[in-house]
Write a protein that holds these residues in place. Structure first.
Motif, mmCIF file in Angstrom:
data_model
loop_
_atom_site.group_PDB
_atom_site.id
_atom_site.type_symbol
_atom_site.label_atom_id
_atom_site.label_comp_id
_atom_site.label_asym_id
_atom_site.label_seq_id
_atom_site.Cartn_x
_atom_site.Cartn_y
_atom_site.Cartn_z
ATOM 1 N N LEU B 25 0.836 -1.212 0.000
ATOM 2 C CA LEU B 25 0.000 0.000 0.000
ATOM 3 C C LEU B 25 0.867 1.257 0.000
ATOM 4 O O LEU B 25 1.754 1.403 0.840
ATOM 5 N N THR B 26 0.611 2.137 -0.942
ATOM 6 C CA THR B 26 1.394 3.381 -0.993
ATOM 7 C C THR B 26 0.543 4.618 -0.695
ATOM 8 O O THR B 26 1.063 5.595 -0.165
ATOM 9 N N GLU B 27 -0.738 4.560 -1.052
ATOM 10 C CA GLU B 27 -1.591 5.740 -0.832
ATOM 11 C C GLU B 27 -3.001 5.320 -0.451
ATOM 12 O O GLU B 27 -3.499 4.286 -0.914
ATOM 13 N N ILE B 28 -3.633 6.148 0.366
ATOM 14 C CA ILE B 28 -5.069 6.001 0.640
ATOM 15 C C ILE B 28 -5.705 7.337 0.261
ATOM 16 O O ILE B 28 -5.315 8.375 0.792
ATOM 17 N N ARG B 29 -6.640 7.280 -0.667
ATOM 18 C CA ARG B 29 -7.238 8.540 -1.138
ATOM 19 C C ARG B 29 -8.679 8.634 -0.660
ATOM 20 O O ARG B 29 -9.468 7.699 -0.834
ATOM 21 N N LEU B 30 -9.002 9.765 -0.065
ATOM 22 C CA LEU B 30 -10.323 9.964 0.542
ATOM 23 C C LEU B 30 -11.010 11.172 -0.087
ATOM 24 O O LEU B 30 -10.400 12.241 -0.223
ATOM 25 N N ARG B 31 -12.280 10.973 -0.426
ATOM 26 C CA ARG B 31 -13.086 12.093 -0.926
ATOM 27 C C ARG B 31 -14.496 11.917 -0.389
ATOM 28 O O ARG B 31 -15.039 10.803 -0.453
ATOM 29 N N PRO B 32 -15.092 12.964 0.155
ATOM 30 C CA PRO B 32 -16.471 12.808 0.641
ATOM 31 C C PRO B 32 -17.393 12.449 -0.518
ATOM 32 O O PRO B 32 -17.269 13.005 -1.609
ATOM 33 N N GLY B 33 -18.272 11.496 -0.275
ATOM 34 C CA GLY B 33 -19.218 11.084 -1.323
ATOM 35 C C GLY B 33 -18.648 10.030 -2.253
ATOM 36 O O GLY B 33 -19.355 9.557 -3.152
ATOM 37 N N CYS B 34 -17.387 9.671 -2.071
ATOM 38 C CA CYS B 34 -16.768 8.649 -2.931
ATOM 39 C C CYS B 34 -16.235 7.509 -2.068
ATOM 40 O O CYS B 34 -15.979 7.685 -0.874
ATOM 41 N N ARG B 35 -16.046 6.370 -2.701
ATOM 42 C CA ARG B 35 -15.454 5.248 -1.965
ATOM 43 C C ARG B 35 -13.968 5.517 -1.691
ATOM 44 O O ARG B 35 -13.353 6.320 -2.391
ATOM 45 N N VAL B 36 -13.441 4.822 -0.701
ATOM 46 C CA VAL B 36 -12.020 4.982 -0.378
ATOM 47 C C VAL B 36 -11.192 4.288 -1.456
ATOM 48 O O VAL B 36 -11.494 3.165 -1.847
ATOM 49 N N ARG B 37 -10.178 4.982 -1.946
ATOM 50 C CA ARG B 37 -9.338 4.416 -3.004
ATOM 51 C C ARG B 37 -7.983 4.039 -2.416
ATOM 52 O O ARG B 37 -7.313 4.878 -1.803
ATOM 53 N N LEU B 38 -7.617 2.773 -2.581
ATOM 54 C CA LEU B 38 -6.321 2.299 -2.094
ATOM 55 C C LEU B 38 -5.390 2.143 -3.286
ATOM 56 O O LEU B 38 -5.756 1.515 -4.278
ATOM 57 N N VAL B 39 -4.220 2.731 -3.174
ATOM 58 C CA VAL B 39 -3.255 2.655 -4.272
ATOM 59 C C VAL B 39 -2.045 1.861 -3.797
ATOM 60 O O VAL B 39 -1.462 2.166 -2.755
ATOM 61 N N SER B 40 -1.713 0.842 -4.568
ATOM 62 C CA SER B 40 -0.513 0.045 -4.273
ATOM 63 C C SER B 40 0.347 0.069 -5.526
ATOM 64 O O SER B 40 0.067 -0.638 -6.492
ATOM 65 N N GLY B 41 1.362 0.901 -5.506
ATOM 66 C CA GLY B 41 2.192 1.060 -6.707
ATOM 67 C C GLY B 41 1.355 1.636 -7.830
ATOM 68 O O GLY B 41 0.787 2.712 -7.687
#
Lengths: 168, 287
Positions: B25-41
């Motif tokens: 896991l490299t990033e966790i992206r959060l936006r209200p009204g959207c699902r959580v996005r997990l970025v791995s590479g």
């Protein structure tokens, strides 16, 4: 007769103590306000000058109510919610803050609505405003405590004496 | 580590997904009204239900330790750093500040960059540096390629090799200091100037801690360049990172001037995958 005299003495003492206890409520408010104002001054330094995280700043303020709020900050969405949780305990009968007036509590509510939510300049202004308001309330409470201390204790003793006369 | 900070704040389905990603896991992206996005590479996935605005606000509050005032300057630059060293990039509405500049009025999205220790990832880099006599080294890559992780491990290894290391950690990412004490392993011979602008931190480190090597992240302006030059002139080796697409950037702008001035003797390019050293190139002053 001896028994009646002993009972009369107990009544006088009990009424005197009740009067003193009533007087102490105002003194407690004064002391609590004093504690909170001193805490707010330390909180201002922690936030404005040292930029400490809010929970630690509240703890290090040393004031009873502020430090108690720090305990609720973890998991709360904001400082205002942490204050509400603190007040639900501290404001109940027998709680640390039950001696405070509605205005005192409103001043703290206004502070916690802003605490941690804005930049340093705004935090500074909010803490100063609350401290000034509570400082004034503390001075009034001190004067009233001094006046009521003698009054309530004397009234208690007088009531006790009156009851003692009736008993004897 | 990021899990510890976020546990209890995210829905169970998201924390489970984060746990599944593990070290990748490299990033966790959060936006209200959207699902959580997990970025791995280079891969990403969405998980959980759309994040409610209130939950987003709660998360941000917790990540900032309810202390906007303590991160005011960082937020104006579009990021803040969590106490565990994870940098959180933020985007949203800016407003002019009364004192000039900008303030962040409202946060509309956040990107948590997961800080981690990858022990040993900088071994080839440090071996090469030491072979060259611990001279100035510049680490180049595009954003998100693991420069900070590599620098952290390099600091630890340089320290382990017997050198006194000074770390100019302006954004709290390298050592994730708590009250001035590193919470990540940067070595027993390392001193960290935490939260201090790089150019001031380097001056202070040289003046007061007598480092053999100074490690710093993301150099990028003229003030940094001036102090880097001065530090190198005083005989202190430098290990710095900079955003760059390739070695060609060493011929241009600030990096070009530093290379020409002999500040750096070794350039390292990260490419292909996070933390992957694509090439190490010895530099001459005329490069």
């Amino acid at each position: 007769m001896t028994l009646r005299l002993a009972l009369a003495a107990v009544i006088v003492a009990a009424c005197g103590l009740c009067g003193a206890a009533l007087a102490r409520a105002e003194e407690r408010r004064w002391r609590m306000l004093q504690d909170t104002v001193s805490g707010l001054k330390r909180l201002r330094v922690q936030i404005v000058h040292l930029r400490e995280p809010l929970a630690r700043a509240l703890k290090q303020s040393g004031a009873q109510l502020l430090a108690a709020t720090a305990e609720h900050l973890d998991g709360a969405p904001c400082a205002a919610e942490a204050w509400r949780q603190t007040w639900s305990v501290a404001g109940s009968r027998g709680g640390a803050g039950d001696c405070l007036s509605a205005q005192d509590v409103q001043a703290l509510e206004r502070l916690f609505d802003r605490l941690g939510e804005s930049g340093c300049a705004d935090q500074d202004a909010a803490i100063r405003a609350c401290a000034a308001e509570l400082e004034e309330a503390a001075e009034n409470a001190r004067q009233r405590a001094m006046a009521t201390n003698r009054l309530y204790t004397s009234l208690g003793l007088l009531l006790g004496l009156a009851l003692a006369v009736l008993v004897v | 580590m990021v899990m510890r900070e976020l546990s209890g704040m995210l829905p169970a389905v998201v924390t489970d997904a984060i746990a599944q990603e593990g070290e990748a896991l490299t990033e966790i992206r959060l936006r209200p009204g959207c699902r959580v996005r997990l970025v791995s590479g280079r891969k990403d996935r969405f998980c959980g239900a759309p994040l409610a605005a209130e939950d987003f606000r709660r998360l941000l509050g917790a990540m900032m330790e309810h202390s906007y005032y303590a991160r005011e300057e960082e937020l104006a630059q579009g990021y803040f750093t969590m106490r565990n060293g994870c940098r959180v990039g933020v985007c949203g509405a800016y407003a002019p500040s009364p004192g000039g500049g900008l303030v962040m009025r409202a946060i509309g999205s956040a990107c948590i960059r997961v800080a981690r220790e990858v022990r040993g990832c900088a071994t080839p880099l440090v071996e090469r540096m030491l072979a060259l006599g611990a001279k100035g080294t510049i680490l180049l890559s595009r954003p998100g390629m693991g420069k900070t992780t590599l620098l952290r491990d390099a600091a630890r290894l340089l320290s382990a090799s017997g050198l006194t290391v000074g770390i100019a950690d302006e954004r709290h990412e390298l050592a994730a200091c708590r009250d001035g004490v590193p919470t990540l392993d940067v070595g027993e011979r390392s001193d960290v100037a935490d939260g201090c602008p790089k150019h001031l931190a380097m001056e202070r480190l040289v003046r007061s801690m007598a480092p053999d090597v100074i490690v710093t992240d993301e150099i990028g302006n003229a003030r940094d360049a001036e102090v880097l030059r001065e530090t190198a002139r005083q005989g202190v080796a430098l290990l710095a990172s900079a955003h760059a697409a390739g070695f060609d950037d060493l011929r241009r702008g600030m990096l070009g001037a530093l290379t020409d001035g002999g500040v750096f003797s070794l350039a390292v390019l990260l490419e292909g995958a996070p933390g992957r050293i694509a090439e190490m190139r010895a530099l001459s002053a005329a490069a």
